[in-house]
Each structure stands twice: as C-alpha cells, then as structure tokens.
Design a protein around this motif. Structure first.
Motif, PDB file in Angstrom:
ATOM      1  N   ALA A   1      -1.553   7.621   0.052  1.00  0.00           N
ATOM      2  CA  ALA A   1      -1.616   6.207  -0.325  1.00  0.00           C
ATOM      3  C   ALA A   1      -0.287   5.742  -0.906  1.00  0.00           C
ATOM      4  O   ALA A   1       0.228   4.672  -0.553  1.00  0.00           O
ATOM      5  CB  ALA A   1      -2.745   5.990  -1.331  1.00  0.00           C
ATOM      6  N   TYR A   2       0.269   6.547  -1.793  1.00  0.00           N
ATOM      7  CA  TYR A   2       1.533   6.149  -2.416  1.00  0.00           C
ATOM      8  C   TYR A   2       2.670   6.169  -1.403  1.00  0.00           C
ATOM      9  O   TYR A   2       3.557   5.307  -1.428  1.00  0.00           O
ATOM     10  CB  TYR A   2       1.842   7.078  -3.585  1.00  0.00           C
ATOM     11  CG  TYR A   2       3.025   6.627  -4.411  1.00  0.00           C
ATOM     12  CD1 TYR A   2       2.938   5.486  -5.204  1.00  0.00           C
ATOM     13  CD2 TYR A   2       4.220   7.333  -4.394  1.00  0.00           C
ATOM     14  CE1 TYR A   2       4.020   5.057  -5.963  1.00  0.00           C
ATOM     15  CE2 TYR A   2       5.300   6.914  -5.144  1.00  0.00           C
ATOM     16  CZ  TYR A   2       5.199   5.779  -5.924  1.00  0.00           C
ATOM     17  OH  TYR A   2       6.278   5.355  -6.668  1.00  0.00           O
ATOM     18  N   THR A   3       2.631   7.129  -0.488  1.00  0.00           N
ATOM     19  CA  THR A   3       3.649   7.202   0.568  1.00  0.00           C
ATOM     20  C   THR A   3       3.588   5.951   1.442  1.00  0.00           C
ATOM     21  O   THR A   3       4.616   5.361   1.786  1.00  0.00           O
ATOM     22  CB  THR A   3       3.441   8.464   1.420  1.00  0.00           C
ATOM     23  OG1 THR A   3       3.536   9.620   0.572  1.00  0.00           O
ATOM     24  CG2 THR A   3       4.483   8.574   2.514  1.00  0.00           C
ATOM     25  N   ALA A   4       2.373   5.532   1.803  1.00  0.00           N
ATOM     26  CA  ALA A   4       2.216   4.312   2.602  1.00  0.00           C
ATOM     27  C   ALA A   4       2.696   3.090   1.823  1.00  0.00           C
ATOM     28  O   ALA A   4       3.339   2.193   2.389  1.00  0.00           O
ATOM     29  CB  ALA A   4       0.750   4.140   3.008  1.00  0.00           C
ATOM     30  N   ALA A   5       2.421   3.064   0.525  1.00  0.00           N
ATOM     31  CA  ALA A   5       2.858   1.930  -0.292  1.00  0.00           C
ATOM     32  C   ALA A   5       4.370   1.841  -0.343  1.00  0.00           C
ATOM     33  O   ALA A   5       4.948   0.742  -0.232  1.00  0.00           O
ATOM     34  CB  ALA A   5       2.285   2.054  -1.699  1.00  0.00           C
ATOM     35  N   ARG A   6       5.044   2.979  -0.505  1.00  0.00           N
ATOM     36  CA  ARG A   6       6.502   2.955  -0.546  1.00  0.00           C
ATOM     37  C   ARG A   6       7.093   2.540   0.795  1.00  0.00           C
ATOM     38  O   ARG A   6       8.224   2.048   0.853  1.00  0.00           O
ATOM     39  CB  ARG A   6       7.059   4.327  -0.952  1.00  0.00           C
ATOM     40  CG  ARG A   6       6.782   4.733  -2.386  1.00  0.00           C
ATOM     41  CD  ARG A   6       7.211   3.690  -3.411  1.00  0.00           C
ATOM     42  NE  ARG A   6       8.610   3.354  -3.344  1.00  0.00           N
ATOM     43  CZ  ARG A   6       9.522   3.825  -4.184  1.00  0.00           C
ATOM     44  NH1 ARG A   6       9.179   4.655  -5.143  1.00  0.00           N
ATOM     45  NH2 ARG A   6      10.790   3.464  -4.073  1.00  0.00           N
ATOM     46  N   ALA A   7       6.331   2.721   1.874  1.00  0.00           N
ATOM     47  CA  ALA A   7       6.776   2.275   3.197  1.00  0.00           C
ATOM     48  C   ALA A   7       6.399   0.820   3.455  1.00  0.00           C
ATOM     49  O   ALA A   7       6.687   0.286   4.530  1.00  0.00           O
ATOM     50  CB  ALA A   7       6.176   3.167   4.272  1.00  0.00           C
ATOM     51  N   GLY A   8       5.745   0.172   2.474  1.00  0.00           N
ATOM     52  CA  GLY A   8       5.367  -1.225   2.628  1.00  0.00           C
ATOM     53  C   GLY A   8       4.123  -1.462   3.448  1.00  0.00           C
ATOM     54  O   GLY A   8       3.857  -2.593   3.864  1.00  0.00           O
ATOM     55  N   GLN A   9       3.329  -0.420   3.668  1.00  0.00           N
ATOM     56  CA  GLN A   9       2.126  -0.550   4.497  1.00  0.00           C
ATOM     57  C   GLN A   9       0.921  -0.810   3.589  1.00  0.00           C
ATOM     58  O   GLN A   9       0.182   0.099   3.208  1.00  0.00           O
ATOM     59  CB  GLN A   9       1.948   0.708   5.344  1.00  0.00           C
ATOM     60  CG  GLN A   9       3.109   0.930   6.303  1.00  0.00           C
ATOM     61  CD  GLN A   9       2.985   2.205   7.100  1.00  0.00           C
ATOM     62  OE1 GLN A   9       2.020   2.949   6.957  1.00  0.00           O
ATOM     63  NE2 GLN A   9       3.969   2.467   7.949  1.00  0.00           N
ATOM     64  N   ARG A  10       0.728  -2.066   3.252  1.00  0.00           N
ATOM     65  CA  ARG A  10      -0.243  -2.467   2.239  1.00  0.00           C
ATOM     66  C   ARG A  10      -1.669  -2.055   2.590  1.00  0.00           C
ATOM     67  O   ARG A  10      -2.368  -1.431   1.779  1.00  0.00           O
ATOM     68  CB  ARG A  10      -0.169  -3.977   2.029  1.00  0.00           C
ATOM     69  CG  ARG A  10      -1.227  -4.545   1.091  1.00  0.00           C
ATOM     70  CD  ARG A  10      -1.031  -6.029   0.867  1.00  0.00           C
ATOM     71  NE  ARG A  10       0.215  -6.254   0.132  1.00  0.00           N
ATOM     72  CZ  ARG A  10       0.285  -6.262  -1.205  1.00  0.00           C
ATOM     73  NH1 ARG A  10      -0.803  -6.047  -1.919  1.00  0.00           N
ATOM     74  NH2 ARG A  10       1.424  -6.479  -1.799  1.00  0.00           N
ATOM     75  N   SER A  11      -2.133  -2.430   3.771  1.00  0.00           N
ATOM     76  CA  SER A  11      -3.537  -2.184   4.101  1.00  0.00           C
ATOM     77  C   SER A  11      -3.860  -0.699   4.104  1.00  0.00           C
ATOM     78  O   SER A  11      -4.905  -0.272   3.586  1.00  0.00           O
ATOM     79  CB  SER A  11      -3.886  -2.812   5.453  1.00  0.00           C
ATOM     80  OG  SER A  11      -3.070  -2.271   6.481  1.00  0.00           O
ATOM     81  N   GLU A  12      -2.975   0.112   4.677  1.00  0.00           N
ATOM     82  CA  GLU A  12      -3.222   1.551   4.701  1.00  0.00           C
ATOM     83  C   GLU A  12      -3.169   2.138   3.301  1.00  0.00           C
ATOM     84  O   GLU A  12      -3.991   2.993   2.940  1.00  0.00           O
ATOM     85  CB  GLU A  12      -2.212   2.257   5.605  1.00  0.00           C
ATOM     86  CG  GLU A  12      -2.474   3.747   5.720  1.00  0.00           C
ATOM     87  CD  GLU A  12      -1.642   4.420   6.790  1.00  0.00           C
ATOM     88  OE1 GLU A  12      -1.665   5.661   6.853  1.00  0.00           O
ATOM     89  OE2 GLU A  12      -0.983   3.708   7.563  1.00  0.00           O
TER      90      GLU A  12
ATOM     91  N   HIS B   1       0.051  -0.017  -6.415  1.00  0.00           N
ATOM     92  CA  HIS B   1       0.247  -1.465  -6.550  1.00  0.00           C
ATOM     93  C   HIS B   1       1.684  -1.800  -6.950  1.00  0.00           C
ATOM     94  O   HIS B   1       2.262  -2.776  -6.461  1.00  0.00           O
ATOM     95  CB  HIS B   1      -0.742  -2.037  -7.562  1.00  0.00           C
ATOM     96  CG  HIS B   1      -2.151  -2.094  -7.067  1.00  0.00           C
ATOM     97  ND1 HIS B   1      -2.539  -2.892  -6.018  1.00  0.00           N
ATOM     98  CD2 HIS B   1      -3.276  -1.432  -7.469  1.00  0.00           C
ATOM     99  CE1 HIS B   1      -3.828  -2.738  -5.798  1.00  0.00           C
ATOM    100  NE2 HIS B   1      -4.298  -1.860  -6.667  1.00  0.00           N
ATOM    101  N   TRP B   2       2.255  -0.999  -7.836  1.00  0.00           N
ATOM    102  CA  TRP B   2       3.664  -1.221  -8.215  1.00  0.00           C
ATOM    103  C   TRP B   2       4.568  -1.089  -6.997  1.00  0.00           C
ATOM    104  O   TRP B   2       5.465  -1.913  -6.778  1.00  0.00           O
ATOM    105  CB  TRP B   2       4.071  -0.229  -9.300  1.00  0.00           C
ATOM    106  CG  TRP B   2       5.543  -0.235  -9.563  1.00  0.00           C
ATOM    107  CD1 TRP B   2       6.242  -1.100 -10.348  1.00  0.00           C
ATOM    108  CD2 TRP B   2       6.514   0.666  -9.007  1.00  0.00           C
ATOM    109  NE1 TRP B   2       7.587  -0.801 -10.328  1.00  0.00           N
ATOM    110  CE2 TRP B   2       7.781   0.283  -9.501  1.00  0.00           C
ATOM    111  CE3 TRP B   2       6.438   1.757  -8.133  1.00  0.00           C
ATOM    112  CZ2 TRP B   2       8.953   0.950  -9.161  1.00  0.00           C
ATOM    113  CZ3 TRP B   2       7.611   2.419  -7.799  1.00  0.00           C
ATOM    114  CH2 TRP B   2       8.846   2.013  -8.304  1.00  0.00           C
ATOM    115  N   ALA B   3       4.358  -0.033  -6.201  1.00  0.00           N
ATOM    116  CA  ALA B   3       5.190   0.185  -5.018  1.00  0.00           C
ATOM    117  C   ALA B   3       5.040  -0.942  -4.008  1.00  0.00           C
ATOM    118  O   ALA B   3       5.981  -1.249  -3.270  1.00  0.00           O
ATOM    119  CB  ALA B   3       4.844   1.528  -4.371  1.00  0.00           C
ATOM    120  N   LEU B   4       3.877  -1.574  -3.984  1.00  0.00           N
ATOM    121  CA  LEU B   4       3.652  -2.698  -3.069  1.00  0.00           C
ATOM    122  C   LEU B   4       4.216  -4.003  -3.610  1.00  0.00           C
ATOM    123  O   LEU B   4       4.125  -5.050  -2.958  1.00  0.00           O
ATOM    124  CB  LEU B   4       2.149  -2.855  -2.800  1.00  0.00           C
ATOM    125  CG  LEU B   4       1.497  -1.752  -1.956  1.00  0.00           C
ATOM    126  CD1 LEU B   4      -0.014  -1.913  -1.949  1.00  0.00           C
ATOM    127  CD2 LEU B   4       2.046  -1.749  -0.529  1.00  0.00           C
TER     128      LEU B   4
END
Length: 323
Positions: free
Chosen positions: A176-187, A227-230
């Motif tokens: 989840a955090y990896t996806a967030a750092r990549a900007g992939q919100r929904s995933e 959420h922070w990463a997003l």
C-alpha cells in the motif's frame, strides 16, 4: 573485557564511522568471531533495532555476518534462513540511515539466502527490504512488482499459521505504501483496507520473537503514511488521531508514530504540532529522529523557519547535541 570496551568505544563513534566496518565485512566476510550463541545474538540485534540503537547494531553486524555465514556451511535450511535474516536486518538499519546502495547489496544477499533456504518467511522479509530500497531509488514499478509477487505467494500458501498471516498483512501494508509513493491512489487505499481485514485475526500485540510484528494498530499507522504519501495531510492526521504510543510494543514503533504524525503536521504547515510530535518521537527513541536524514531535515527546517515556535529550540538542541 578489552573486546567489550573496544566495541563500546566504536559504537560511540556513531553510525557513519561504523559503516566502514560493515563495508569491510561485506567486501570480505570476516573469520568467525566465536562471540556466543548466534540465535540469542540475532535476537539481541533485533532488540537494538527495536530500540533505535543504530550505532550499536552496526557495531554488532560484522560479527553476526561472519558467524551466520559460518553457520550456513551446514547447508541446513534453518541456518541459511538465519543468514538471510541477518542480511535483512542489515538492510533495515541501512535504510534508516539513508545508505541505500549498501542496503541494496544486503537486501540482494538476503533474497539469495532466503531462496536457498526455501523459507517463505525469510523470502518475504528479504523481498520487503529490497522493495523499500527500490522505492527510495525511485524504482517504484519494480518495487510494486516485487511486493505484489511476494504477497500473492503468501496468499497462495493458504496462510495456515499466525506467522504467515502476519507476514501477509505486513506485505499488504508495504504494498500500500509503495503504491502511494508511486501516486497510485486507488490501489494504495485498496491495499490499506485489505491489510486492515487481514490484521483482524491478529493479536493486538504481536507475541515476542515474531518476525513480522504487525497488529491492527500498526496497520492504522501505515495508513497515516499512505495518506501522507498521497499528499493528503488532513487524511493522514485523521487516520492517526486515535493512535497512542502504548499501542506499540517497541521504542522504534512508538517513535515512528511521532515521526509519521510530524510529517503530516509539517505538510499541514503546523510547526508547533510538528515539533511536539518530533519531541515525542525523540523521547521514545533518539535515533529515529537523529539518524534518519528525512526526519533530521524537518528538524533543520523547523529551526530555520520557526526558531521561536514552542518546542523547536529544545528539539533542535537535542538532535544537534546528539550528533
């Protein structure tokens, strides 16, 4: 006695000086140290990580690497998995220090020995450390593929034990955090919810010695970071508003609650709350504030931009005094 005194003096030199000794051990595995039972020393090294005692851990790693390699000569899967665990622990502390090239090397070695051992838990731990390194090296797609693969492998195994269920929940959090750092919100948000569901069967406090000490509260702490990463500091603060240090068993996790909330407060442009959260983190584990470059950078910015804000002078003095 002389060896103990030398080790203490070396650890006092700080993480940067101790990286030289680790470099030597990685370039040419030292001779076995004969320092005592390896399992108890590895447990002690993990306890140092959990306390944020990074310098002492770095001082212990060359001997651990040497003796774990000596043990793996047996060709027993347990000894090979233990060597993988030593390298995974080395990666974890190197990531804390921002030493990503070294962490990439140790994570690669952890994966190799995990594959040789055939241990799914060792493989999951090693893959997680490598994915974190890849993320820091802006290789987000590779990190996501790796985490997706290891998460699928664990799910396919049936999650028959609490240890594998904990590993699965941890992998979902990292994914989840990896996806967030990549900007992939929904995933990222979907994986966070899946991690919450996976953690429901886990105890509120992980039993001692568990490799992945994930809990429902720990998943909620990951949600703060997601959420922070997003880029949604408000949602991050909301996700963490009911979390308390006593929900986390180790100093490292207690401090991580402080630093994650501080990042959200800083993004929300609230310097006083940022300083307060970082002071809480520092009191739990000074190394989690002092030794992590990104967190230390916030301390520096606070001192430069808001020197008169409550808590900032105390925080900056504590961190710079300890360096």
């Amino acid at each position: 006695m002389r060896r103990r005194t030398l080790l203490t003096a070396t650890a006092a030199a700080g993480p940067a000086a101790l990286l030289i000794g680790l470099d030597d051990a990685l370039a040419d595995t030292p001779a076995p140290s004969g320092a005592g039972p390896l399992d108890s020393r590895l447990a002690g090294a993990r306890a140092l990580y959990d306390r944020g005692a990074h310098a002492r851990l770095l001082a212990a790693l060359p001997g651990l690497i040497a003796d774990a390699h000596h043990g793996a000569v047996s060709h027993r899967s347990f000894d090979q998995a233990r060597l993988s665990a030593v390298y995974s622990l080395a990666s974890a502390v190197l990531i804390k220090l921002g030493s990503y090239d070294r962490a990439r090397l140790t994570a690669d070695r952890a994966r190799t020995w995990a594959e040789i051992s055939g241990s799914p838990l060792a493989a999951a731990a090693a893959a997680r450390e490598l994915a974190i390194v890849l993320r820091h090296q802006d290789q987000h797609d590779a990190a996501q593929r790796l985490m997706s693969s290891v998460t699928d492998d664990l799910e396919t195994s049936g999650l028959r034990t609490d240890a594998t269920a904990a590993a699965y929940a941890q992998m979902l959090c990292t994914l989840a955090y990896t996806a967030a750092r990549a900007g992939q919100r929904s995933e990222a948000l979907a994986m966070t919810e899946e991690a919450r569901r996976a953690a429901r069967r886990l105890p509120q406090v992980a039993p001692p010695g568990r490799l992945f000490a994930i809990s429902p509260a720990a998943v909620d702490l990951y949600a703060v970071g997601v959420h922070w990463a997003l880029g949604d500091a408000g949602a991050a603060l909301d996700a963490g508003k009911n979390l308390r240090p006593e929900q986390f068993p180790t100093a490292e996790r207690k401090a991580r609650l402080g630093t994650d909330m501080a990042r959200a407060w800083w993004a929300w442009q609230r310097p006083e709350q940022t300083a307060r959260a970082l002071l809480d983190a520092y009191r739990a584990s000074p190394g989690e504030v002092r030794d992590r470059p990104a967190i230390r950078h916030i301390v520096t910015e606070l001192a430069e931009r808001h020197p008169r804000t409550s808590g900032v002078r105390e925080l900056h003095a504590a961190v710079t005094r300890a360096i």
